[in-house]
Design an enzyme around this catalytic site. Sequence first.
Site, short mmCIF file in Angstrom:
data_model
loop_
_atom_site.label_atom_id
_atom_site.label_comp_id
_atom_site.label_asym_id
_atom_site.label_seq_id
_atom_site.Cartn_x
_atom_site.Cartn_y
_atom_site.Cartn_z
N PRO A 134 61.91 8.11 93.20
CA PRO A 134 62.38 6.71 93.11
C PRO A 134 61.48 5.84 92.24
O PRO A 134 61.93 4.86 91.64
CB PRO A 134 62.35 6.23 94.57
CG PRO A 134 62.55 7.47 95.36
CD PRO A 134 61.83 8.55 94.60
N GLU A 181 66.13 12.46 93.64
CA GLU A 181 65.83 11.14 94.24
C GLU A 181 66.24 10.00 93.31
O GLU A 181 65.44 9.14 92.94
CB GLU A 181 64.35 11.05 94.65
CG GLU A 181 64.00 12.05 95.75
CD GLU A 181 62.62 11.85 96.37
OE1 GLU A 181 61.73 11.33 95.69
OE2 GLU A 181 62.45 12.21 97.55
N GLU A 279 64.92 17.52 101.42
CA GLU A 279 63.45 17.64 101.51
C GLU A 279 63.00 17.09 102.85
O GLU A 279 63.36 15.97 103.21
CB GLU A 279 62.75 16.82 100.42
CG GLU A 279 63.00 17.29 99.01
CD GLU A 279 62.21 16.44 97.98
OE1 GLU A 279 61.29 15.71 98.39
OE2 GLU A 279 62.54 16.53 96.79
N ASP A 288 42.10 18.89 104.50
CA ASP A 288 42.42 19.29 103.13
C ASP A 288 41.77 20.64 102.86
O ASP A 288 40.65 20.88 103.30
CB ASP A 288 41.88 18.24 102.16
CG ASP A 288 41.98 18.71 100.74
OD1 ASP A 288 43.05 19.19 100.36
OD2 ASP A 288 40.97 18.61 100.01
N ASP A 290 41.87 22.22 99.57
CA ASP A 290 41.69 22.58 98.16
C ASP A 290 40.85 21.56 97.36
O ASP A 290 40.86 21.57 96.14
CB ASP A 290 43.04 22.81 97.47
CG ASP A 290 43.75 21.51 97.11
OD1 ASP A 290 43.44 20.46 97.73
OD2 ASP A 290 44.58 21.53 96.19
N ASP A 375 50.33 7.40 85.84
CA ASP A 375 50.20 8.05 87.15
C ASP A 375 49.47 9.39 86.99
O ASP A 375 48.29 9.50 87.30
CB ASP A 375 51.59 8.22 87.78
CG ASP A 375 51.53 8.73 89.21
OD1 ASP A 375 50.44 8.67 89.82
OD2 ASP A 375 52.57 9.15 89.74
#
Length: 645
Positions: A134, A181, A279, A288, A290, A375
């Site tokens: 989105p 999406e 999904e 976490d 990794d 991003d």
Amino acid sequence: MKFLCLILLIALSVSVFSPAFSEEESSLYVRKIENLPDDFIFGMDASCVVALEDSGVKYYDFDGNEEDVFKVLADNGITHIRVRIWNHPYDMAGRGYGGGNNDIEKAVKIGRRATKYGMKLIANFHYSDFWADPGKQMVPIAWAGMEIEEKTEALYNYTRECLLMLKDAGVDVGMVQVGNETNGKMCGEKTWFNIQYLMQAGARATREIFPDALVALHFANPEKADSYATYAKKMDYYKVDYDVFATSYYPFWHGTLENLSNVLTDVANTYGKKVMVMETSYAYTAHDTDFYGNTISDGGAIVKSYPFTVQGQANNIVDVTNTIVNYTPSGIGVVYWEGTWISVGTNSWEENNEKWETYGSGWATSYAKTYDANDAGKYYGGNAVDNQAMFDENGRPLESLKVFKLMREGNKIAPVADALEDVNLICDLNAPLSLPETVNAVMTDNSKKALPVTWNLTDEMDKTMHAAGPNQYVVDGIAGGMTAKAYVSMIEYNYLTDYSFEEGGKSWVFTDLKNADELYIEDKKTDSLTGTKHAHFWSAQKNSVEFTLEQTLDTLTAGKYALTASIMGGDAGKTEIYAYVKIDGDIVAAAPMSITSYGNWDTAKTDSFLYEGGESVTVGVYVKCEGAGNGAWGKIDDMMLNSVK
Ligand code: CA
């Protein structure tokens, strides 16, 4: 909640007729999903598998043998493999953007393996060179600048060519997803008028190449009121040819299951469409694995419907499946995202980073900045969902992977405590800290059971917490053999409601004692001491400002308190202003205040007063201004009633 209880009751009422144990022994608690069709779609997004294997990842079966992960999935009830397809996720030098570097060649490889083990493929076209959701629906570079007619033709041809490649490779394509999406944007287009051409083109190509495959459209954010009804109405208006209205459903963001059922039911009933969850996922751990931070972990503003455990992950799948099967007409399936995406290594960030960059096995590489500078170009790195996978960091399947098969008959073993709920407390620095005597255990069937708890709180710690000023603490405890955690905020507690007028000031009363032109709560950040709102006054005439602003408290425990208030303003002339506290109508404490000029806040604090009980406690500010020049004006903000030692 009511909805969930109903589901639970129905499940319990039929348990009598179910076998107590499934054929396959499992420690996983799974209730039977009634009415589960034989051909219900249990999908797994496995887009990153090839990039992970290139990075050295190996997968295992439940016996500990190294095995093709697609066989492991098929053996555990997965019927469909979903794979995303990006047009060209590579820079000019051919370096992949990451996220699996999923182009059509990858989809063919994955599709062949899925087909080999009897699973169908869900081909998920993003119609972008990288992630589409989105927040972003960027046009592929090769299609940039195209008018809608040309872009439609390009999309049609591209979809057709890709599907032909899958067909030629013998891939069993069961569904084609036209866009990912697509909440009002797609492939660089931002109007439904243009988007519908693109969707039509994708559908047309699918009907030609795979006439038996379902055409799915995919949307996100079912929690946004009326959005799905709007999307479906647009599709209907433009006569877009599709079979399945699919949604993402992440329980920590996307509202309740009841709402999910409602919005999908509305689409299914109104337009005669199939619906499904394309999904969903849940974290099996807060950790976490990794060295790249995860989107979901402890803390943060998310809804935590289940503990972050393997059982919690399975319970999400059970509840979503039950919602789609039993509470949503024409519900055809649930796809998990993306259960095979695990860590590429547990040694170091450096070692993993090299793999992410080389094989595209993290969510984005540094090379993605050429396409998505804002991003991916900034936050590129590893796997942000490794704690939502259904395999551990070493490629071993989690017990939760058995849930897909176990839902058919149920595995209703006696529920046991799975995790402890965290305790969250706010404690006044000047009041004793009282920790609860019990904490809730979340049972494997997601019910709650109170367990006695022993907190590791020494007198010394308690003293320090009260002496060190406002701060956050975690107090550990033991309950049922598990570690309990109490998150304690030590604060200077404010006993007033809506102290800063941010909630609109409904708890406050202006009383005009003359005839001021303006007395109201104003929403103007630059004139507020904190937040965006404050109490405002203004009057043009001389001697027209005289008022009180008061709040009367419903309850207050006996003790010593002091009131603080802040004011600023101007053109006031001669003034009489003070903050005060009244008990049963008598002023017991007051502090004078003054107005000087814009931005100069005067904060006044009364002496402490003793409250031993009584009919009512009222706090307030009295303001009287003679006025000068353009008339007196001012702002009152941040009223605090704090306890005093
Ligand atoms: Ca991670």
